[in-house]
Design an enzyme around this catalytic site. Structure first.
Site, mmCIF file in Angstrom:
data_model
loop_
_atom_site.group_PDB
_atom_site.id
_atom_site.type_symbol
_atom_site.label_atom_id
_atom_site.label_comp_id
_atom_site.label_asym_id
_atom_site.label_seq_id
_atom_site.Cartn_x
_atom_site.Cartn_y
_atom_site.Cartn_z
ATOM 1 C CG ASP A 1 -1.599 4.411 2.596
ATOM 2 O OD1 ASP A 1 -1.099 3.304 2.859
ATOM 3 O OD2 ASP A 1 -2.255 4.626 1.562
ATOM 4 N NE ARG B 1 -10.608 -2.560 5.082
ATOM 5 C CZ ARG B 1 -10.485 -2.624 3.752
ATOM 6 N NH1 ARG B 1 -11.354 -2.018 2.972
ATOM 7 N NH2 ARG B 1 -9.512 -3.297 3.192
ATOM 8 C CB CYS C 1 -11.518 -0.191 -3.538
ATOM 9 S SG CYS C 1 -10.106 0.874 -3.457
ATOM 10 C CE LYS D 1 -4.531 -1.132 6.491
ATOM 11 N NZ LYS D 1 -4.615 -1.497 5.075
ATOM 12 C CG ASN D 2 -0.874 -1.437 4.443
ATOM 13 O OD1 ASN D 2 -1.921 -2.040 4.689
ATOM 14 N ND2 ASN D 2 -0.848 -0.211 3.983
ATOM 15 N NE ARG E 1 -6.031 -0.163 -4.272
ATOM 16 C CZ ARG E 1 -6.036 -0.364 -2.958
ATOM 17 N NH1 ARG E 1 -7.137 -0.219 -2.274
ATOM 18 N NH2 ARG E 1 -4.933 -0.746 -2.336
HETATM 19 C C1 EPZ Z 1 -0.513 -0.857 -0.919
HETATM 20 O O1 EPZ Z 1 -1.582 -1.074 -1.828
HETATM 21 C C2 EPZ Z 1 -1.169 -0.512 0.407
HETATM 22 N N1 EPZ Z 1 -1.989 -1.632 0.870
HETATM 23 C C3 EPZ Z 1 -2.037 0.743 0.248
HETATM 24 O O2 EPZ Z 1 -2.550 1.073 1.534
HETATM 25 C C4 EPZ Z 1 -1.135 1.881 -0.221
HETATM 26 O O3 EPZ Z 1 -1.941 3.033 -0.434
HETATM 27 C C5 EPZ Z 1 -0.452 1.486 -1.540
HETATM 28 O O4 EPZ Z 1 0.296 0.253 -1.343
HETATM 29 C C6 EPZ Z 1 0.514 2.551 -2.039
HETATM 30 O O5 EPZ Z 1 1.480 2.804 -1.073
HETATM 31 C C7 EPZ Z 1 -1.371 -2.708 1.408
HETATM 32 O O6 EPZ Z 1 -0.162 -2.771 1.529
HETATM 33 C C8 EPZ Z 1 -2.269 -3.813 1.857
HETATM 34 P P1 EPZ Z 1 0.164 -0.378 -5.338
HETATM 35 P P2 EPZ Z 1 -1.277 -1.713 -3.286
HETATM 36 O O7 EPZ Z 1 0.128 -1.684 -6.038
HETATM 37 O O8 EPZ Z 1 -0.210 -2.708 -3.185
HETATM 38 C C9 EPZ Z 1 -1.698 0.949 -9.487
HETATM 39 C C10 EPZ Z 1 -4.200 1.585 3.106
HETATM 40 O O9 EPZ Z 1 -4.862 2.621 3.270
HETATM 41 N N2 EPZ Z 1 -1.502 -0.461 -9.858
HETATM 42 O O10 EPZ Z 1 1.485 0.240 -4.976
HETATM 43 O O11 EPZ Z 1 -2.570 -2.098 -3.884
HETATM 44 C C11 EPZ Z 1 -2.803 1.096 -8.454
HETATM 45 O O12 EPZ Z 1 -4.064 1.165 -9.100
HETATM 46 C C12 EPZ Z 1 -3.984 1.035 1.711
HETATM 47 O O13 EPZ Z 1 -3.617 0.939 4.023
HETATM 48 C C13 EPZ Z 1 -1.687 -0.839 -11.189
HETATM 49 O O14 EPZ Z 1 -1.995 -0.014 -12.038
HETATM 50 O O15 EPZ Z 1 -0.718 -0.404 -4.034
HETATM 51 C C14 EPZ Z 1 -2.454 2.375 -7.756
HETATM 52 O O16 EPZ Z 1 -2.946 3.463 -8.509
HETATM 53 C C15 EPZ Z 1 -4.753 1.838 0.677
HETATM 54 N N3 EPZ Z 1 -1.526 -2.145 -11.536
HETATM 55 C C16 EPZ Z 1 -0.927 2.370 -7.776
HETATM 56 O O17 EPZ Z 1 -0.539 1.442 -8.804
HETATM 57 C C17 EPZ Z 1 -1.167 -3.105 -10.616
HETATM 58 O O18 EPZ Z 1 -1.005 -4.279 -10.992
HETATM 59 C C18 EPZ Z 1 -0.303 1.951 -6.462
HETATM 60 O O19 EPZ Z 1 -0.718 0.643 -6.218
HETATM 61 C C19 EPZ Z 1 -0.982 -2.707 -9.273
HETATM 62 C C20 EPZ Z 1 -1.147 -1.377 -8.918
#
Ligand code: EPZ
Length: 422
Positions: free
Chosen positions: A308, A400, A118, A22-23, A123
């Site tokens: 995850d 999802r 969310c 998915k990701n 996020r």
């Molecule tokens: C991706 O989300 C995945 N989703 C998430 O999977 C996964 O949990 C996450 O990476 C971490 O591995 C997809 O790929 C579609 P991040 P993403 O940016 O890109 C903070 C699932 O269950 N952050 O690495 O949103 C954020 O709040 C989903 O399939 C900032 O602070 O994750 C979080 O605490 C859930 N500022 C942490 O970093 C930003 O600009 C990790 O976020 C971006 C992120």
């Protein structure tokens, strides 16, 4: 709303096919915006998130055809008619923000709604914004939307991210493929889904190196051409189903599973008393002996233990021998499955980002509530091994990220059915 009824009934045996990630698919699909030529994805998973991304791309003017029962996505962004990703779509799925980088690179402008919080955390998008501004974009927040423009096009730059964000890495890399000059992205995320994205972009003519390492280098090119790309196996679905025989006993072979995608997870399972063996068809998982042993877990960016899979691992630890401490370092609120597991008789204490699980002999079935995608499947796993019946409500979360969950678990002997909501 539908619910899922699970009855604990002993060991599971057989084979489960693992779908495309998915990701990975959610970042490969927006890559079509980078080129006027067709991009075709094979091994795409059949999920509601993919349908949401399809609707978003179509709202921008892209053509997206779902073929072979959704396993092939034929896309073309020859004529884009809009550069606005609307709140109505973005609020449903944060990954919608992955159209920002490609639209900026291709059109020189983009208006993308902030996703809003969310269940698992705030996020924000500050890391995306900082990276794209480093490439020369001008981005301002107005009425809940990011208004981004790069009238003279994007320019390569050296940029170090404060945190190895997956989505920010994906947006910045996609934008940099069409920037003038060289971009060096430091502290880049290393997830396999990013490696898969780069392999697809390279097929489209992008000049990129270093994917999977903390430093990715991109030489901008004038344009990208079409390509066909097979979506990588879903390591989170894989890890989730590896836990089914771990929790219930028995032996299950995960078809298409690759050890390189789940090394740190498999190492933890091994320490907990679960054997993971590579076969010519995938990964075979079984308990090494009687009970499972409690182990500690800290979630980290890849190649660390995946956030995850934290909820699912907690379900296993509920009936393990001993005390397990799970530390969630990626998201600020990702223990909502804990109170639901406690309803099933688990002994869990949550303090901030740490959950302490003291194993009990057996969980007891109960009605529970799914709160987010991965929490929903951890409750199903717990129900598989619990005494009696467990009803998991709000299973739209499940749709999802997991295709055909009931069918896949039934095929290895689980007593599970989907109850149509009224
Ligand atoms: C991706 O989300 C995945 N989703 C998430 O999977 C996964 O949990 C996450 O990476 C971490 O591995 C997809 O790929 C579609 P991040 P993403 O940016 O890109 C903070 C699932 O269950 N952050 O690495 O949103 C954020 O709040 C989903 O399939 C900032 O602070 O994750 C979080 O605490 C859930 N500022 C942490 O970093 C930003 O600009 C990790 O976020 C971006 C992120």
């Amino acid at each position: 709303m539908d619910s899922i009824l699970v009855t604990g009934n002993g060991p599971l045996n057989g084979q489960i096919p693992i779908a495309g990630a998915k990701n990975a698919c959610l970042t490969l699909m927006p890559a079509t915006l980078l080129s006027e030529e067709p991009l075709t994805l094979t091994n795409a998973p059949r999920l509601s998130d993919i349908k949401t991304m399809t609707a978003l791309l179509q709202s921008l003017g892209a053509e997206v055809s779902s073929l072979q029962e959704g396993q092939v996505l034929a896309m073309s962004s020859h004529d884009l008619t809009s550069h606005t990703a609307d709140y109505e779509i973005v609020r449903k799925m944060r990954a919608s923000n992955l159209v920002l980088g490609p639209m900026l690179a291709r059109l020189g402008q983009a208006v993308v709604s902030l996703p809003g919080g969310c269940a698992i955390g705030a996020r924000p998008m500050d890391l995306h914004i900082e990276g794209l501004e480093a490439l020369g974009a001008e981005i301002e927040l107005k009425d809940g939307y990011l208004h981004a423009k790069a009238p003279g096009g994007l320019k390569g730059a050296v940029h170090e991210m404060r945190f190895a964000s997956v989505g920010a890495t994906e947006n910045i890399v996609m934008a940099a493929t069409l920037a003038r000059g060289t971009t060096v992205l430091k502290n880049a995320a290393r997830e396999p889904e990013i490696v898969d994205l780069v392999e697809c972009l390279r097929k489209m003519g992008a000049q990129i190196s270093g994917e999977g390492s903390p430093v990715i280098e991109i030489q901008g090119v004038d344009h990208l051409h079409g390509a066909t790309h097979q979506v990588v196996t879903d390591r989170i679905e894989l890890g989730t189903y590896m836990l089914a025989p771990a929790i219930c006993g028995g032996e299950v072979e995960l078809l298409g599973g690759q050890m390189r995608l789940v090394e740190s997870f498999a190492a933890k399972l091994d320490a907990a008393g679960i054997s993971v063996m590579e076969t010519d068809k995938g990964l075979k998982v079984a308990r090494k002996n009687g009970r499972v042993t409690a182990v500690d877990v800290v979630t980290e960016p890849f190649p660390g233990f995946p956030t995850d899979l934290q909820a699912q691992m907690m379900a296993l630890m509920c009936t393990a021998e001993g005390v397990s401490v799970l530390e969630e370092r990626i998201f600020e609120n990702r223990f909502m499955h804990a109170p639901e597991l406690v309803r099933m008789g688990a002994n869990i204490e949550v303090h901030g980002g740490t959950a302490t699980v003291t194993g009990v002999d057996r969980l007891k079935g109960a009605p529970v509530m799914a709160t987010d995608l991965r929490a929903s499947v951890s409750l199903i796993l717990a129900g598989l091994a619990a005494e009696g019946e467990t009803t998991v409500n709000r299973v739209y979360h499940l749709d999802r990220g997991y295709e055909h969950v009931v069918r896949k678990l039934e095929s290895v002997g689980a007593k599970i059915e989907r109850i149509k909501g009224q």
